[in-house]
Motif scaffolding. Structure first.
Motif, PDB file in Angstrom:
ATOM      1  N   TYR A  45     -10.249   2.412   3.640  1.00 36.23           N
ATOM      2  CA  TYR A  45     -10.971   1.145   3.782  1.00 36.23           C
ATOM      3  C   TYR A  45     -12.304   1.142   3.052  1.00 36.23           C
ATOM      4  N   PHE A  53      -6.227  -4.948   2.926  1.00 35.54           N
ATOM      5  CA  PHE A  53      -5.746  -5.042   4.303  1.00 35.54           C
ATOM      6  C   PHE A  53      -5.699  -6.502   4.758  1.00 35.54           C
ATOM      7  N   ILE A  56      -2.567  -7.814   3.558  1.00 35.16           N
ATOM      8  CA  ILE A  56      -1.436  -7.314   4.361  1.00 35.16           C
ATOM      9  C   ILE A  56      -1.230  -8.212   5.582  1.00 35.16           C
ATOM     10  N   GLY A 168      -5.485  -4.912  16.590  1.00 35.36           N
ATOM     11  CA  GLY A 168      -4.788  -4.628  15.345  1.00 35.36           C
ATOM     12  C   GLY A 168      -3.848  -3.430  15.393  1.00 35.36           C
ATOM     13  N   GLY A 169      -3.716  -2.807  16.558  1.00 37.54           N
ATOM     14  CA  GLY A 169      -2.862  -1.619  16.634  1.00 37.54           C
ATOM     15  C   GLY A 169      -3.513  -0.404  16.003  1.00 37.54           C
ATOM     16  N   ASN A 173      -3.189   4.523  14.789  1.00 43.53           N
ATOM     17  CA  ASN A 173      -3.477   5.273  13.566  1.00 43.53           C
ATOM     18  C   ASN A 173      -4.087   6.653  13.840  1.00 43.53           C
ATOM     19  N   TYR A 213       5.596  -2.114   6.669  1.00 39.50           N
ATOM     20  CA  TYR A 213       4.735  -1.148   5.981  1.00 39.50           C
ATOM     21  C   TYR A 213       5.210  -0.871   4.557  1.00 39.50           C
ATOM     22  N   THR A 220       1.156  -3.457   0.381  1.00 44.41           N
ATOM     23  CA  THR A 220       0.936  -2.248   1.176  1.00 44.41           C
ATOM     24  C   THR A 220       0.931  -1.004   0.283  1.00 44.41           C
ATOM     25  N   PHE A 223      -2.414  -0.859  -1.245  1.00 44.83           N
ATOM     26  CA  PHE A 223      -3.382  -0.435  -0.232  1.00 44.83           C
ATOM     27  C   PHE A 223      -3.332   1.093  -0.059  1.00 44.83           C
ATOM     28  N   MET A 259       2.967   6.801   6.643  1.00 39.68           N
ATOM     29  CA  MET A 259       2.698   6.345   5.281  1.00 39.68           C
ATOM     30  C   MET A 259       2.398   7.574   4.445  1.00 39.68           C
ATOM     31  N   GLU A 289      -1.331   8.157   6.534  1.00 41.00           N
ATOM     32  CA  GLU A 289      -1.542   7.470   7.807  1.00 41.00           C
ATOM     33  C   GLU A 289      -0.295   7.531   8.669  1.00 41.00           C
ATOM     34  N   SER A 291       1.237   5.308  12.088  1.00 46.81           N
ATOM     35  CA  SER A 291       1.006   4.110  12.898  1.00 46.81           C
ATOM     36  C   SER A 291       1.972   4.167  14.075  1.00 46.81           C
TER      37      SER A 291
END
Ligand code: SAH
Ligand code: TRP
Length: 329
Positions: A45, A53, A56, A168-169, A173, A213, A220, A223, A259, A289, A291
């Motif tokens: 980020y 993001f 996304i 955002g869940g 992460n 994803y 994505t 990203f 990811m 990552e 998730s």
């Protein structure tokens, strides 16, 4: 509202204060030296990553943002009635788009006093704080630019019943051990009058998860690959992002999406700022990552392990995403 009034209501604190690159260097040195290479996701980020993001969140395949918003639209008033919250503290606030639903409910209940935004992305904190000051006359906004794993001590003391939101869940992460550490730290922050509102994506069909994803427009992928641009810029590395492929896979045993970036060929990358050369075999994957996907039971158990008690569980009609309201046990 005049600019002078707006400025008086807005305070910013940067807890990263130049130590961000040192953390990046340490994370990269450790993560790339492992037999199974990995990098912590917060480095995804930068300003560009934050923009990607946001894109996304608009993708047809990426359902979590839309579902979490729909749940908030339905239950925000109930949450505010149950918590009597006068201040909202949001961890990983990003553009704070969904946050407005909670602020609106607080304004409607007549309790709205202060919003505290915490995010590692300086631009996101500055932009959202500035916008919210304009949109909610009389609202005090405090922006904390920092790492929610390291800088919770920099939060201003609570003055009103506080609602801590983690949307955002993003909780998914964390790797499991770090998640328990984080939730425990959050629990310790809560006074008896305070609450936690936490968004979790739920276990579902693999194809739905993997598409979310690995979208067809490739946003994505861009990203995920952006982390290599971050390393090139911040550490003088010479990654060729075109020689890596975005991979998103649901691990059914762990119940998480992973990811990764797969090296399309054997190659050695130089990272001069940390005096390191890193070799990738053809097909070798670097994890960027996870998730995690949850069930109600798992959320309740993990909250309890951290000293928290689940008070309410709100889902969308398809049971794809959930918001949990909790307090200190
Ligand atoms: N809450 C927003 C954004 C979620 S994306 C939403 O629901 O849409 C995750 C956000 O957490 C990003 O804005 C990212 O910059 C921030 N973030 C990731 N790791 C972080 C960390 N360690 N400390 C603080 N913020 C972090
Ligand atoms: N918190 C988001 C999630 O787990 C972050 C995210 C969405 C993400 N899409 C991503 C992270 C793609 C890396 C790559 O859903």
């Amino acid at each position: 509202m005049t600019d002078a009034t707006a400025a008086a209501a807005l305070t910013l604190h940067n807890a990263l204060d130049g130590d961000e690159s040192r953390t990046l260097a340490e994370d990269v040195r450790q993560g790339l030296a492992r037999p199974f290479k990995e990098l912590p996701p917060k480095h995804l980020y930068d300003t560009r990553g934050a923009e990607l993001f946001e894109q996304i969140c608009e993708l047809p395949e990426y359902y979590p943002t839309r579902l979490e918003r729909s749940i908030l639209e339905r239950v925000a008033a109930d949450v505010i009635a149950a918590t009597a919250a006068g201040e909202l503290v949001e961890l990983g606030s990003g553009s704070a788009a969904k946050t407005r639903l909670l602020l609106d409910a607080m304004a409607a209940a007549g309790t709205l006093r202060r919003f505290v935004a915490v995010d590692v992305t300086e631009q996101a904190v500055r932009d959202s704080a500035t916008e919210l000051i304009q949109e909610y006359p009389g609202l005090e906004v405090h922006g904390l630019i920092g790492d929610f794993e390291r800088h919770l001590d920099y939060l201003p003391p609570a003055r009103e019943p506080r609602l801590l939101a983690f949307l955002g869940g993003t909780i998914g992460n964390f790797p499991p051990a770090a998640r328990l550490r984080f939730l425990t730290a959050v629990a310790e922050l809560l006074r008896p009058a305070d609450h936690l509102l936490i968004g979790t994506d739920l276990v579902k069909d693999r194809a739905v998860l993997e598409a979310a994803y690995d979208d067809s427009a490739g946003v994505t992928a861009a990203f995920n690959l952006n982390i290599l641009h971050v390393l090139n810029r911040e550490l003088g590395a010479n990654f060729d992002p075109q020689s890596f492929t975005h991979v998103a896979r649901f691990d059914e045993d762990e119940e998480w999406i992973e990811m990764r970036l797969r090296s399309d060929r054997a190659q050695t990358v130089a990272l001069p700022a940390i005096a390191m050369d890193v070799s990738f075999a053809e097909g070798e994957e670097l994890r960027t990552e996870v998730s995690a996907k949850f069930t109600r039971e798992r959320v309740a158990v993990e909250l309890e392990a951290a000293g928290l008690e689940l008070l309410a569980w709100y889902t969308d009609p398809s049971d794809w995403f959930a918001l949990s309201l909790a307090r200190r046990a």
